[in-house]
Design a protein around this motif. Sequence first.
Motif, mmCIF file in Angstrom:
data_model
loop_
_atom_site.group_PDB
_atom_site.id
_atom_site.type_symbol
_atom_site.label_atom_id
_atom_site.label_comp_id
_atom_site.label_asym_id
_atom_site.label_seq_id
_atom_site.Cartn_x
_atom_site.Cartn_y
_atom_site.Cartn_z
ATOM 1 N N ASP A 166 1.502 14.825 52.587
ATOM 2 C CA ASP A 166 2.646 14.239 53.436
ATOM 3 C C ASP A 166 3.768 15.715 54.170
ATOM 4 O OD1 ASP A 166 1.491 12.206 54.107
ATOM 5 O OD2 ASP A 166 1.824 11.573 52.233
ATOM 6 N N SER A 167 3.534 16.992 53.558
ATOM 7 C CA SER A 167 4.601 17.586 54.135
ATOM 8 C C SER A 167 3.852 18.834 55.376
ATOM 9 C CB SER A 167 5.035 18.649 53.306
ATOM 10 O OG SER A 167 6.025 16.649 51.829
ATOM 11 N N PRO A 168 4.754 19.835 55.232
ATOM 12 C CA PRO A 168 3.786 20.954 56.505
ATOM 13 C C PRO A 168 3.169 21.658 54.963
ATOM 14 C CG PRO A 168 6.605 20.328 56.670
ATOM 15 C CD PRO A 168 6.477 19.586 55.304
ATOM 16 N N ALA A 169 2.672 22.173 56.318
ATOM 17 C CA ALA A 169 2.288 23.700 55.429
ATOM 18 C C ALA A 169 2.722 25.592 54.975
ATOM 19 C CB ALA A 169 0.544 24.544 55.591
ATOM 20 N N ILE A 170 3.861 24.745 54.624
ATOM 21 C CA ILE A 170 4.760 26.012 54.666
ATOM 22 C C ILE A 170 5.394 26.118 53.473
ATOM 23 C CG2 ILE A 170 7.132 26.827 55.330
ATOM 24 C CD1 ILE A 170 6.103 24.871 58.282
ATOM 25 N N PRO A 171 5.641 27.382 52.736
ATOM 26 C CA PRO A 171 5.702 27.427 51.375
ATOM 27 C C PRO A 171 6.927 27.205 51.324
ATOM 28 C CG PRO A 171 4.772 29.546 52.390
ATOM 29 C CD PRO A 171 5.382 28.780 52.988
ATOM 30 N N SER A 172 6.937 26.511 49.810
ATOM 31 C CA SER A 172 8.657 25.133 49.408
ATOM 32 C C SER A 172 9.145 27.018 48.743
ATOM 33 C CB SER A 172 8.331 23.965 48.641
ATOM 34 O OG SER A 172 7.721 25.552 47.172
ATOM 35 N N GLU A 173 10.738 26.314 47.887
ATOM 36 C CA GLU A 173 11.482 27.029 47.260
ATOM 37 C C GLU A 173 10.190 27.700 45.993
ATOM 38 O OE1 GLU A 173 13.486 29.406 47.731
ATOM 39 O OE2 GLU A 173 14.143 29.760 45.827
ATOM 40 N N TYR A 174 10.621 26.325 45.156
ATOM 41 C CA TYR A 174 9.274 26.599 44.399
ATOM 42 C C TYR A 174 7.814 26.773 44.559
ATOM 43 C CZ TYR A 174 6.904 24.573 40.074
ATOM 44 O OH TYR A 174 5.943 24.065 38.332
ATOM 45 N N ASP A 175 7.005 26.824 45.741
ATOM 46 C CA ASP A 175 6.107 27.870 45.554
ATOM 47 C C ASP A 175 6.241 29.334 45.175
ATOM 48 O OD1 ASP A 175 4.167 25.900 46.389
ATOM 49 O OD2 ASP A 175 4.900 25.762 48.210
ATOM 50 N N ARG A 176 7.985 29.584 46.026
ATOM 51 C CA ARG A 176 8.428 31.242 46.440
ATOM 52 C C ARG A 176 8.979 31.308 45.210
ATOM 53 N NH1 ARG A 176 12.723 33.762 45.972
ATOM 54 N NH2 ARG A 176 14.064 32.453 45.504
ATOM 55 N N GLU A 177 9.455 31.170 43.772
ATOM 56 C CA GLU A 177 9.883 30.939 42.949
ATOM 57 C C GLU A 177 8.411 31.470 41.704
ATOM 58 O OE1 GLU A 177 12.195 27.410 41.535
ATOM 59 O OE2 GLU A 177 13.880 28.538 42.551
ATOM 60 N N HIS A 178 7.397 30.686 42.311
ATOM 61 C CA HIS A 178 6.159 31.103 41.041
ATOM 62 C C HIS A 178 5.015 32.239 42.456
ATOM 63 C CE1 HIS A 178 8.483 27.194 39.755
ATOM 64 N NE2 HIS A 178 7.874 28.103 38.189
ATOM 65 N N ALA A 179 5.120 32.696 43.218
ATOM 66 C CA ALA A 179 4.755 33.276 43.924
ATOM 67 C C ALA A 179 4.426 35.017 42.773
ATOM 68 C CB ALA A 179 5.255 34.027 45.555
ATOM 69 N N LEU A 180 3.526 35.106 43.502
ATOM 70 C CA LEU A 180 2.619 36.765 42.617
ATOM 71 C C LEU A 180 2.773 37.599 44.248
ATOM 72 C CD1 LEU A 180 -0.300 35.629 40.685
ATOM 73 C CD2 LEU A 180 2.096 37.005 40.073
ATOM 74 N N PRO A 181 2.858 38.934 44.199
ATOM 75 C CA PRO A 181 2.664 39.529 45.605
ATOM 76 C C PRO A 181 1.427 40.155 45.320
ATOM 77 C CG PRO A 181 3.313 41.201 43.579
ATOM 78 C CD PRO A 181 2.868 39.487 42.711
ATOM 79 N N ASN A 182 1.174 40.184 46.677
ATOM 80 C CA ASN A 182 -0.497 41.028 47.000
ATOM 81 C C ASN A 182 -1.500 39.690 47.339
ATOM 82 O OD1 ASN A 182 0.810 43.669 47.651
ATOM 83 N ND2 ASN A 182 0.078 43.498 45.382
#
Lengths: 141, 91
Positions: free
Chosen positions: A89-105
């Motif tokens: 029930d949310s858009p397919a767009i990264p959240s701030e939580y996603d960004r904080e936990h994200a890996l490069p590449n």
Amino acid sequence: MRVALSDALQKRIAAQMEAAYPDEGGGFLLGRARADAVLVEDIVKVANVFAEEERHHRYAMTPQDWMRLEDAADARGLSLIGYYHSHPDSPAIPSEYDREHALPNFVYLITSVRQARARDMRVWRLKPDRSAFDAGELHIS
Amino acid sequence: MAKIRIPTPLRAFTDGAASIEVDGGTVGEALDSLVAQHPELRDHLFQEEELRSFVNIFIGEEDIRFLQGLDTEINAADSLRIIPSIAGGRG
């Protein structure tokens, strides 16, 4: 970044995300990446181990999942090239939580699931300076 | 020298190498040695002086958070491994 995904794999991801609803689901993308071209050759479902009451808006895997599946991918001559998860029930767009936990590449494939139906699927990659995600092109064939 | 296994997405910063030999008598010193050799790794492993919350370091099957953290002593025969915790969510 251009991400190529077969119609069969897209359907498997959508079905898994719909089955997980209203919780988030996820797994790894296996394949090959060269510069800006990514080919997804397989997916592996991984259980959501976040606290049960938080799974409607959070997804997590264990480090042991990573270890086991990275070794398995290496043995098959593939690479862990990304991971997929759903946003119920949310858009397919990264959240701030996603960004904080994200890996490069790493490819982040997010599926928006509304009322138990997969409605949108998008791919993203973290900018090198970690400031935000860049949108990629998802090609289904 | 101890070795550190690099997770797939970070191998872009080690010229594709899956394993890097490092100096040091502790996990922290080994990571310093790794970052000295491949400086682009720093931002993805550390937030200021602390390991990022989703970065786990294992010695064999053991997570250093359950040992002495970055002060955990290592020897030349040890194999370390950087394991990201995958997490996400709609916020």
